[in-house]
Design an enzyme around this catalytic site. Sequence first.
Site, PDB file in Angstrom:
ATOM      1  N   ASN A 111      48.217  -7.587  46.424  1.00  0.00           N
ATOM      2  CA  ASN A 111      49.262  -8.179  47.256  1.00  0.00           C
ATOM      3  C   ASN A 111      50.445  -7.140  47.455  1.00  0.00           C
ATOM      4  O   ASN A 111      50.794  -6.788  48.119  1.00  0.00           O
ATOM      5  CB  ASN A 111      49.915  -9.371  46.308  1.00  0.00           C
ATOM      6  CG  ASN A 111      49.452 -10.436  46.911  1.00  0.00           C
ATOM      7  OD1 ASN A 111      49.684 -10.879  47.849  1.00  0.00           O
ATOM      8  ND2 ASN A 111      48.900 -11.433  45.848  1.00  0.00           N
ATOM      9  N   GLY A 112      50.502  -6.358  46.172  1.00  0.00           N
ATOM     10  CA  GLY A 112      51.576  -5.195  46.359  1.00  0.00           C
ATOM     11  C   GLY A 112      51.245  -4.148  46.965  1.00  0.00           C
ATOM     12  O   GLY A 112      51.743  -3.717  48.034  1.00  0.00           O
ATOM     13  N   THR A 113      49.902  -3.961  47.196  1.00  0.00           N
ATOM     14  CA  THR A 113      49.270  -2.847  47.864  1.00  0.00           C
ATOM     15  C   THR A 113      49.417  -3.194  49.256  1.00  0.00           C
ATOM     16  O   THR A 113      49.769  -2.267  50.235  1.00  0.00           O
ATOM     17  CB  THR A 113      47.754  -2.627  47.460  1.00  0.00           C
ATOM     18  OG1 THR A 113      47.715  -2.211  46.155  1.00  0.00           O
ATOM     19  CG2 THR A 113      47.050  -1.644  48.460  1.00  0.00           C
ATOM     20  N   ASP A 135      42.196 -11.676  41.497  1.00  0.00           N
ATOM     21  CA  ASP A 135      43.080 -13.139  41.318  1.00  0.00           C
ATOM     22  C   ASP A 135      42.869 -14.133  42.330  1.00  0.00           C
ATOM     23  O   ASP A 135      43.313 -15.084  42.430  1.00  0.00           O
ATOM     24  CB  ASP A 135      44.834 -12.704  41.329  1.00  0.00           C
ATOM     25  CG  ASP A 135      44.881 -11.588  40.160  1.00  0.00           C
ATOM     26  OD1 ASP A 135      44.177 -11.451  38.991  1.00  0.00           O
ATOM     27  OD2 ASP A 135      45.935 -10.890  40.106  1.00  0.00           O
ATOM     28  N   ARG A 170      35.096 -26.550  16.269  1.00  0.00           N
ATOM     29  CA  ARG A 170      36.757 -25.874  16.339  1.00  0.00           C
ATOM     30  C   ARG A 170      37.377 -26.024  17.924  1.00  0.00           C
ATOM     31  O   ARG A 170      36.712 -26.354  18.989  1.00  0.00           O
ATOM     32  CB  ARG A 170      36.590 -24.371  16.271  1.00  0.00           C
ATOM     33  CG  ARG A 170      36.783 -23.892  14.831  1.00  0.00           C
ATOM     34  CD  ARG A 170      36.461 -22.380  14.546  1.00  0.00           C
ATOM     35  NE  ARG A 170      36.346 -21.897  13.390  1.00  0.00           N
ATOM     36  CZ  ARG A 170      35.765 -20.878  13.003  1.00  0.00           C
ATOM     37  NH1 ARG A 170      35.172 -19.902  13.710  1.00  0.00           N
ATOM     38  NH2 ARG A 170      36.243 -20.365  11.680  1.00  0.00           N
ATOM     39  N   HIS A 179      47.053 -13.143  37.003  1.00  0.00           N
ATOM     40  CA  HIS A 179      48.571 -12.897  37.121  1.00  0.00           C
ATOM     41  C   HIS A 179      49.212 -14.231  37.328  1.00  0.00           C
ATOM     42  O   HIS A 179      49.249 -14.933  36.263  1.00  0.00           O
ATOM     43  CB  HIS A 179      48.558 -12.117  38.306  1.00  0.00           C
ATOM     44  CG  HIS A 179      49.868 -11.209  38.162  1.00  0.00           C
ATOM     45  ND1 HIS A 179      50.582 -11.142  39.370  1.00  0.00           N
ATOM     46  CD2 HIS A 179      50.577 -10.821  37.472  1.00  0.00           C
ATOM     47  CE1 HIS A 179      51.726 -10.151  39.331  1.00  0.00           C
ATOM     48  NE2 HIS A 179      51.663 -10.095  38.238  1.00  0.00           N
ATOM     49  N   ARG A 283      37.367  -7.590  34.756  1.00  0.00           N
ATOM     50  CA  ARG A 283      37.532  -6.763  35.975  1.00  0.00           C
ATOM     51  C   ARG A 283      36.350  -5.566  35.880  1.00  0.00           C
ATOM     52  O   ARG A 283      36.338  -4.702  36.907  1.00  0.00           O
ATOM     53  CB  ARG A 283      38.862  -5.894  36.021  1.00  0.00           C
ATOM     54  CG  ARG A 283      39.832  -6.840  36.834  1.00  0.00           C
ATOM     55  CD  ARG A 283      41.441  -5.978  36.652  1.00  0.00           C
ATOM     56  NE  ARG A 283      41.481  -4.792  36.328  1.00  0.00           N
ATOM     57  CZ  ARG A 283      42.765  -4.425  36.162  1.00  0.00           C
ATOM     58  NH1 ARG A 283      43.825  -5.210  36.024  1.00  0.00           N
ATOM     59  NH2 ARG A 283      43.033  -2.823  36.026  1.00  0.00           N
TER      60      ARG A 283
HETATM   61  O1  F6P Z   1      45.594  -8.223  39.361  1.00  0.00           O
HETATM   62  C1  F6P Z   1      44.476  -7.964  38.749  1.00  0.00           C
HETATM   63  C2  F6P Z   1      44.854  -8.145  37.406  1.00  0.00           C
HETATM   64  O2  F6P Z   1      43.917  -8.152  36.460  1.00  0.00           O
HETATM   65  C3  F6P Z   1      45.609  -9.487  36.989  1.00  0.00           C
HETATM   66  O3  F6P Z   1      45.093 -10.656  36.718  1.00  0.00           O
HETATM   67  C4  F6P Z   1      46.348  -9.085  35.371  1.00  0.00           C
HETATM   68  O4  F6P Z   1      47.515  -9.830  35.354  1.00  0.00           O
HETATM   69  C5  F6P Z   1      46.832  -7.573  35.788  1.00  0.00           C
HETATM   70  O5  F6P Z   1      45.900  -7.270  36.912  1.00  0.00           O
HETATM   71  C6  F6P Z   1      46.754  -6.867  34.632  1.00  0.00           C
HETATM   72  O6  F6P Z   1      47.087  -5.492  34.991  1.00  0.00           O
HETATM   73  P1  F6P Z   1      46.935  -3.969  34.158  1.00  0.00           P
HETATM   74  O7  F6P Z   1      45.546  -3.693  34.484  1.00  0.00           O
HETATM   75  O8  F6P Z   1      48.072  -3.344  34.875  1.00  0.00           O
HETATM   76  O9  F6P Z   1      46.889  -4.391  32.654  1.00  0.00           O
END
Ligand code: F6P
Length: 356
Positions: A111-113, A135, A170, A179, A283
């Site tokens: 998004n930001g990019t 995300d 448990r 995010h 990721r």
């Molecule tokens: O946007 C991808 C993401 O992995 C989000 O799910 C998570 O909140 C964030 O990036 C974590 O960011 P960073 O790698 O800067 O800790």
Amino acid sequence: MKKVAFLTSGGDCQALNATMRGVAKTLYANGDYEIYGILDGYKGLIYGNIRKMESSDFAGILTTGGTILGSSRQPFKHMRKPDENGLDKVEAMKKNYKDWGLDCLVILGGNGTQKTANLLREEGLNVVGLPKTIDNDIWGTDMTFGFQSAVDIATDCIDKIHTTAYSHGRVFIVEVMGHKVGWLTLHAGIAGGADVILIPEIPYEIDRVVDAVQQREKKGKRFSILAVAEGAISKDDAALPKKEYKRKLKNNPYPSVSYEIGAQIAERTGQEIRITVPGHAQRGGSPCPYDRVLSTRLGAAAAGLIIQEDYGKMVAVQNNDITSVPLQEVAGQLKMVDPESSIVREIRAMGISFGD
Ligand code: F6P
């Protein structure tokens, strides 16, 4: 001969390299293109860090996670602010683009990019965007690359938790990334057979969450699994003014929402609770086959836009078709889970609790 430069920005994900490969192979096959790689995202564009790439750079990277160009976070909100040495970042990016003689920037990011990509478009640069993020929250595309690979990993985590949760009887909370949105938690929660799914779009009431856990106990179930989004929020917190909620988070003794929920469930039920946070592993690693196909197709489509000199757009998936959307429509919008969507209704109908 045209000069095209790649840039990968923001949090990385699994199919960034596969996507660049898709763009590069299509360009090399269809014209006279020189390809460059800008290092570490917008940082490289601001401070002038670029290298020429050869077709060999794109060989063997379909399956490699991360990004061969490196990435960094350069928040959009700081782009118009000068850096610590007074450098105007936007002017610096425009100057480097011009000095390098580029015809187009290919920007892979979330998004930001895409917001910054749109800013560069407004400033007169030729830009093509590609939707990257685990995300899946980019507006204008049904799917982002990286998402399905992360779903696989988060699901695998929930699968593995099942066996140990059963053995010990448990309650387990698996905290999933995403995010401010719940796509990843919703999909991994469904695929992993979670009993409770908590996402930011559906604020929870702790009493309802506890009810769900206790009902399972009453039915003789030995364990419960909660898939909780890192951005999950209670109804009480959602009702707070933003400033007050931020203050609460600052003074919160819990490292994340899952620990708060875990403590509340333990206090009310006396059950043994464990929290698992797969974190950045979601990721990491190789893209899943779905993402390899998706990113290859998106890459080829992005190359198509470059060949036609049809700039200022982000390639996208809509109704299983590859298309493109204007960057100004993408910038600043978030794609959230609709609490009334059929996927949520179907899962509710099965008796899975959303804690509301
Ligand atoms: O946007 C991808 C993401 O992995 C989000 O799910 C998570 O909140 C964030 O990036 C974590 O960011 P960073 O790698 O800067 O800790």
